[in-house]
Structures are given as structure tokens and as C-alpha cells.
Motif scaffolding. Structure first.
Motif, PDB file in Angstrom:
ATOM      1  N   LEU A  15    -132.145 -21.080  30.426  1.00 51.20           N
ATOM      2  CA  LEU A  15    -132.298 -19.614  30.309  1.00 51.20           C
ATOM      3  C   LEU A  15    -131.937 -18.963  28.949  1.00 51.20           C
ATOM      4  N   SER A  16    -132.917 -18.338  28.309  1.00 52.52           N
ATOM      5  CA  SER A  16    -132.679 -17.614  27.045  1.00 52.52           C
ATOM      6  C   SER A  16    -133.034 -16.298  26.956  1.00 52.52           C
ATOM      7  N   LYS A  17    -132.664 -15.533  26.228  1.00 57.29           N
ATOM      8  CA  LYS A  17    -133.157 -14.103  26.078  1.00 57.29           C
ATOM      9  C   LYS A  17    -133.208 -13.796  24.667  1.00 57.29           C
ATOM     10  N   ILE A  18    -134.171 -13.244  24.096  1.00 48.77           N
ATOM     11  CA  ILE A  18    -134.051 -12.899  22.769  1.00 48.77           C
ATOM     12  C   ILE A  18    -134.534 -11.691  22.514  1.00 48.77           C
ATOM     13  N   TYR A  19    -133.574 -10.973  21.712  1.00 46.53           N
ATOM     14  CA  TYR A  19    -133.957  -9.349  21.338  1.00 46.53           C
ATOM     15  C   TYR A  19    -134.222  -9.557  19.619  1.00 46.53           C
ATOM     16  N   GLY A  20    -135.330  -9.146  19.450  1.00 42.77           N
ATOM     17  CA  GLY A  20    -135.669  -9.338  18.005  1.00 42.77           C
ATOM     18  C   GLY A  20    -135.283 -10.641  17.269  1.00 42.77           C
ATOM     19  N   ASP A  21    -134.195 -10.694  16.425  1.00 47.83           N
ATOM     20  CA  ASP A  21    -134.157 -11.966  16.014  1.00 47.83           C
ATOM     21  C   ASP A  21    -132.703 -12.572  16.460  1.00 47.83           C
ATOM     22  N   LEU A  22    -132.226 -11.802  17.299  1.00 42.94           N
ATOM     23  CA  LEU A  22    -130.966 -12.162  18.024  1.00 42.94           C
ATOM     24  C   LEU A  22    -131.105 -12.844  19.403  1.00 42.94           C
ATOM     25  N   ALA A  23    -130.760 -14.264  19.523  1.00 40.92           N
ATOM     26  CA  ALA A  23    -130.610 -14.891  20.791  1.00 40.92           C
ATOM     27  C   ALA A  23    -129.680 -14.344  21.344  1.00 40.92           C
ATOM     28  N   ALA A  24    -129.541 -13.356  22.429  1.00 38.87           N
ATOM     29  CA  ALA A  24    -128.325 -12.710  23.093  1.00 38.87           C
ATOM     30  C   ALA A  24    -127.981 -13.944  23.990  1.00 38.87           C
ATOM     31  N   VAL A  25    -128.925 -14.634  24.533  1.00 40.46           N
ATOM     32  CA  VAL A  25    -128.654 -15.885  25.338  1.00 40.46           C
ATOM     33  C   VAL A  25    -129.453 -17.328  24.966  1.00 40.46           C
ATOM     34  N   HIS A  26    -128.902 -18.387  24.751  1.00 43.96           N
ATOM     35  CA  HIS A  26    -129.666 -19.347  24.212  1.00 43.96           C
ATOM     36  C   HIS A  26    -129.436 -20.627  25.204  1.00 43.96           C
ATOM     37  N   ASP A  27    -130.671 -20.965  25.690  1.00 43.12           N
ATOM     38  CA  ASP A  27    -130.547 -22.200  26.524  1.00 43.12           C
ATOM     39  C   ASP A  27    -129.472 -22.582  27.525  1.00 43.12           C
ATOM     40  N   VAL A  28    -129.123 -21.650  28.290  1.00 45.40           N
ATOM     41  CA  VAL A  28    -128.268 -21.794  29.189  1.00 45.40           C
ATOM     42  C   VAL A  28    -128.654 -22.425  30.670  1.00 45.40           C
ATOM     43  N   SER A  29    -128.182 -23.679  30.733  1.00 41.40           N
ATOM     44  CA  SER A  29    -128.360 -24.215  32.053  1.00 41.40           C
ATOM     45  C   SER A  29    -127.172 -24.473  32.991  1.00 41.40           C
ATOM     46  N   LEU A  30    -127.135 -24.315  34.179  1.00 41.08           N
ATOM     47  CA  LEU A  30    -125.850 -24.225  35.156  1.00 41.08           C
ATOM     48  C   LEU A  30    -126.319 -24.404  36.602  1.00 41.08           C
ATOM     49  N   LEU A  41    -117.125 -16.818  31.119  1.00 44.13           N
ATOM     50  CA  LEU A  41    -115.789 -16.195  30.429  1.00 44.13           C
ATOM     51  C   LEU A  41    -116.478 -16.501  28.779  1.00 44.13           C
ATOM     52  N   GLY A  42    -116.083 -15.127  28.024  1.00 51.22           N
ATOM     53  CA  GLY A  42    -116.389 -15.524  26.620  1.00 51.22           C
ATOM     54  C   GLY A  42    -115.962 -14.027  26.224  1.00 51.22           C
ATOM     55  N   PRO A  43    -115.902 -13.990  24.905  1.00 51.62           N
ATOM     56  CA  PRO A  43    -115.536 -12.595  23.882  1.00 51.62           C
ATOM     57  C   PRO A  43    -116.805 -11.551  24.334  1.00 51.62           C
ATOM     58  N   SER A  44    -116.619 -10.365  23.924  1.00 47.49           N
ATOM     59  CA  SER A  44    -117.459  -9.317  24.185  1.00 47.49           C
ATOM     60  C   SER A  44    -118.531  -9.633  23.184  1.00 47.49           C
ATOM     61  N   GLY A  45    -119.987  -9.698  23.870  1.00 51.11           N
ATOM     62  CA  GLY A  45    -121.102  -9.888  22.760  1.00 51.11           C
ATOM     63  C   GLY A  45    -121.619 -11.257  23.094  1.00 51.11           C
ATOM     64  N   CYS A  46    -120.810 -12.267  23.793  1.00 53.78           N
ATOM     65  CA  CYS A  46    -121.417 -13.473  23.822  1.00 53.78           C
ATOM     66  C   CYS A  46    -122.664 -13.566  24.767  1.00 53.78           C
ATOM     67  N   GLY A  47    -123.026 -12.748  25.328  1.00 58.88           N
ATOM     68  CA  GLY A  47    -124.040 -12.802  26.273  1.00 58.88           C
ATOM     69  C   GLY A  47    -123.881 -13.089  27.980  1.00 58.88           C
ATOM     70  N   MET A 213    -118.472 -19.099  27.029  1.00 56.34           N
ATOM     71  CA  MET A 213    -119.630 -18.923  26.365  1.00 56.34           C
ATOM     72  C   MET A 213    -119.216 -18.405  24.940  1.00 56.34           C
ATOM     73  N   SER A 214    -120.157 -18.695  24.086  1.00 51.96           N
ATOM     74  CA  SER A 214    -119.956 -18.330  22.388  1.00 51.96           C
ATOM     75  C   SER A 214    -121.389 -17.860  22.168  1.00 51.96           C
ATOM     76  N   LYS A 215    -121.413 -16.682  21.471  1.00 49.35           N
ATOM     77  CA  LYS A 215    -122.603 -16.298  20.595  1.00 49.35           C
ATOM     78  C   LYS A 215    -123.931 -17.047  21.528  1.00 49.35           C
ATOM     79  N   GLY A 216    -124.019 -16.660  22.635  1.00 52.34           N
ATOM     80  CA  GLY A 216    -125.148 -16.711  23.715  1.00 52.34           C
ATOM     81  C   GLY A 216    -125.323 -18.337  24.306  1.00 52.34           C
ATOM     82  N   ARG A 217    -124.468 -19.190  23.710  1.00 53.86           N
ATOM     83  CA  ARG A 217    -124.453 -20.490  24.170  1.00 53.86           C
ATOM     84  C   ARG A 217    -123.297 -20.942  25.077  1.00 53.86           C
ATOM     85  N   VAL A 218    -123.495 -21.814  25.993  1.00 47.24           N
ATOM     86  CA  VAL A 218    -122.401 -22.340  26.792  1.00 47.24           C
ATOM     87  C   VAL A 218    -121.530 -23.416  25.654  1.00 47.24           C
ATOM     88  N   GLU A 219    -120.424 -23.243  25.713  1.00 50.74           N
ATOM     89  CA  GLU A 219    -119.656 -24.099  24.946  1.00 50.74           C
ATOM     90  C   GLU A 219    -119.164 -25.311  25.803  1.00 50.74           C
TER      91      GLU A 219
END
Ligand code: ADP
Ligand code: MG
Length: 356
Positions: A15-30, A41-47, A213-219
Motif C-alpha cells: 500500500l502506497s500513497k503519494i502526494y505530489g513528491d511526498l510518499a506519505a505511505v510507501h509499500d506497506v504490507s501487513l 505506532l510512529g511519530p507525527s507525520g509518519c503516515g 512506522m517512520s517516514k511512510g515505511r514500516v520499520e
């Protein structure tokens, strides 16, 4: 509460969501198992919210798919996904009583009147609002309003419950009560839950598994204990609890590996420890020992803080590195003063090795 062997109740695939040149969520599988309680769980803005809204159907993914059970719901509207969502701001209708708020959703789903009345009474009971059914939202406390929001969603008996930081508007004490309450309701009903929070303690105490999560990705995905004891990245180690970090390199043969810190000292490692450039250790794993103890690190206590049940020490090593150590406040535990010379150590198994 994971049901081994049964297919996932919720499956996210790339699962991904791109806004302009920001990958708000990148390749999340679960995969979330039936009856499981999973925290994002993740900091504010991580998607987190974006991920949840893609699951709910409010945000169309740029790529990837969402399955509920066997059904691909990626292109279905929210009301056809068998999913309920609880929001941070409750989203109750101010001009409707508790009972009417709850019944409203059932009306929208065209349930027969008798069934509506019964289900409404049941959930009002379930969340303990029996005496408040005829009140308006403004006559309720924040916690009570959150209960109504929860009851309203549960009355629909969705297969999956989504929560977006539902407790962040409540004060600390109430927040803890509501954690227990939500868990009780989730366990009792057996509903599968995906719970978004930026609060580590909330995720740790509530979830069967945590997705960091961090920066749109699953850590990392794992049980709370897993993630705390075996973080895979520095980000996770840091986000999920206090940690001391030493930079350096792993040296020596497999049966006798050590970590040579940039600061000069050498730390023992478990046999066959992998290569790493960072070693992390949790403050509560550190023990104060006699200065003559083999392998102990000498240092000076540079700060002492009494925090309820624990005492937090900062110990400055000759290299200038500062180590945080926590000891339980118990009878006969030795206490140290600022300026005192001490020696610290910890079991090699408590050293967490992290890639750069
Ligand atoms: P979280 O819930 O973890 O705080 P969000 O999912 O709300 O994070 O946001 C992730 C990132 O996507 C943030 O940088 C946010 O600014 C951005 N974002 C969210 N929604 C939109 C939108 N509708 N348009 C543009 N950027 C957005
Ligand atoms: Mg959010």
C-alpha cells in the motif's frame, strides 16, 4: 489473541500513497489475524492516519491493495467494507442524545426498528452508559463521549475496528482507563482492531503486535516484547524506549566477539554476534558494580534524578560518552551522588546490535 492458521482478516499489500513528491505511505504490507489487536505506532507525520484512511476507504491508494477476509475492497466505498472507525474528536451529533447517536448509524444501515432498539440497548450497556442514554454529548465528559463514539461503531458489528488516536484528547488518568475499556470491549466482541497511536506506552500495553512506522515505511512488526528487546533499527530502538547508543565495530572470532567502541572501550558480545556499527543498551539493564569487576566501565555520576519508582543516573565515561542507567528504588539498593566514581556493566545478551 492471534488465531494461528486462519487466513488474515485484514491484509495490506504494497500500500502506497503519494502526494505530489511526498510518499506519505510507501509499500506497506501487513496481515492482521482475526481477533488480533494491532497498533500502528510512529511519530507525527509518519503516515499512520493515511494508512488507516486507505484501509477505511476514505483515501484511494496510489498503489497496492486492501483485503478484508478474502475480498479485495480496494475500490469499494467505506460503507461496503465491513469496517468501523473511531476518531480522536468523537464526531458525535451534538443535537442527538446518546441513544439517538447510536441508533442513527443503524438506521443508515436500514436495520429493522426492533433490532435497532435491541442493539442500541446492548451496546449502551456494554460501554457502561446505561444511566446516560438520554443525555446530549455536551452533558458528557470526554471519556463518556468517547464511549458513545465506540458504542456507535460497535453497534454496527463491523468485522474490523479502526482507531485513529482515540485517546489523545483525554487526560492521563482517563486515558489509561479507556485503554483497558477498549481492550475489554475488543476482547469480548472478538473484533479485529487496527489502532493508530504516537504513544509508545499505549501501543505497548494494548497491542498484540506493533507496527512501527517512520517516514511512510514500516520499520518493524512484532510483539511489544519483541520490539522492545530486539529492535532491528536505531529508529525503533530509540522510539520504543530509552536507549544508550555506542558507535564502533564488532571484532574477533565467532566464539569471542567484542564491540570496540569509538570511545576506546571494549564491550563483550554474545557468541556469533552479527556485524554492526551501533550497540544499544536499555538503561534498566545496566548494573552498578565494584570497580574491580572484570570488564566494568568506570565513570563519574554526573546527574541523579528520582523518578517515582526508579532512580535515573547519568554516568560520564572517560571517553566523554554519557550513559543513562536506571535502578529500581528498593530497600538496600546502593545510591550514588553526583561526582561519585562508579563502575557499570550489563550482561552481553542485553547488548542490542544495530546496522548503521
Ligand atoms: P500521521 O497520522 O502519522 O501523523 P499522516 O498520515 O497524517 O501522518 O501524514 C503523513 C504525511 O502525509 C504528512 O507529511 C502529511 O503532511 C502528508 N499528508 C497527509 N494528508 C495529505 C494530503 N491530503 N495532502 C498532502 N499531504 C498530505
Ligand atoms: Mg494522524
Amino acid at each position: 489473541m492471534r488465531s494461528a492458521g486462519r487466513p488474515a482478516d485484514l491484509r495490506l499489500v504494497g500500500l502506497s500513497k503519494i502526494y505530489g513528491d511526498l510518499a506519505a505511505v510507501h509499500d506497506v504490507s501487513l496481515d492482521v489475524a482475526p481477533g488480533e489487536f494491532v497498533a500502528l505506532l510512529g511519530p507525527s507525520g509518519c503516515g499512520k492516519t493515511t494508512t488507516l484512511r486507505m484501509v477505511a476507504g476514505f483515501v484511494p491508494p496510489s498503489a497496492g491493495a486492501v483485503f478484508v477476509g478474502d475480498a479485495d475492497v480496494t475500490r469499494l466505498p467505506p460503507e461496503r467494507r465491513d469496517i468501523g472507525m473511531v476518531f480522536q474528536n468523537y464526531a458525535l451529533f451534538p443535537h442527538m442524545t446518546v441513544r439517538a447517536n447510536i441508533e442513527f448509524g443503524l438506521k443508515c444501515h436500514r436495520l429493522a426498528r426492533a433490532e435497532r432498539v435491541q442493539r442500541t440497548a446492548d451496546v449502551i450497556d456494554l460501554v457502561g452508559l446505561g444511566t446516560m442514554a438520554d443525555r446530549y454529548p455536551r452533558q458528557l465528559s470526554g471519556g463518556q463521549q468517547q464511549r458513545v463514539a465506540l458504542a456507535r461503531v460497535m453497534a454496527l458489528r463491523p468485522r474490523l475496528l479502526l482507531f485513529d488516536e482515540p485517546l489523545s484528547n483525554l487526560d492521563a488518568k482517563l486515558r489509561e482507563q479507556m485503554r483497558d475499556e477498549i481492550l475489554r470491549l475488543q476482547r469480548q466482541s472478538g473484533v479485529t482492531a487496527l489502532f493508530v497511536t504516537h504513544d509508545r506506552d499505549e501501543a505497548m500495553t494494548m497491542a498484540d503486535r506493533i507496527v512501527v512506522m517512520s517516514k511512510g515505511r514500516v520499520e518493524q512488526v512484532g510483539t511489544p516484547a519483541d520490539i522492545y528487546d530486539h529492535p532491528c533499527t536505531r529508529f525503533v530502538a530509540d522510539f520504543i524506549g530509552a536507549a544508550n547508543f555506542f558507535e564502533g565495530a564488532v571484532e574477533g572470532p565467532g566464539d569471542c566477539r567484542v564491540f570496540r567502541c569509538r570511545g576506546g572501550h571494549v564491550l563483550p558480545l554474545p557468541t556469533n554476534a552479527p556485524s554492526a556499527t551501533t550497540l544499544a543498551v536499555r538503561p534498566e539493564r545496566i548494573a552498578f558494580v565494584a570497580p574491580t569487576t572484570d570488564g566494568a566501565l568506570a565513570g563519574i555520576v554526573t546527574r541523579v534524578r528520582h523518578v517515582a519508582s526508579v532512580i535515573e543516573y547519568l554516568v560520564t565515561l572517560p571517553s566523554g560518552e554519557v550513559v543513562s542507567a536506571q535502578v529500581q528504588r528498593r530497600h538496600a539498593v546502593p545510591q550514588f551522588c553526583e561526582g561519585e566514581a562508579v563502575a557499570i556493566t550489563w550482561p552481553p545478551a542485553d547488548s542490542i546490535l544495530l546496522p548503521s
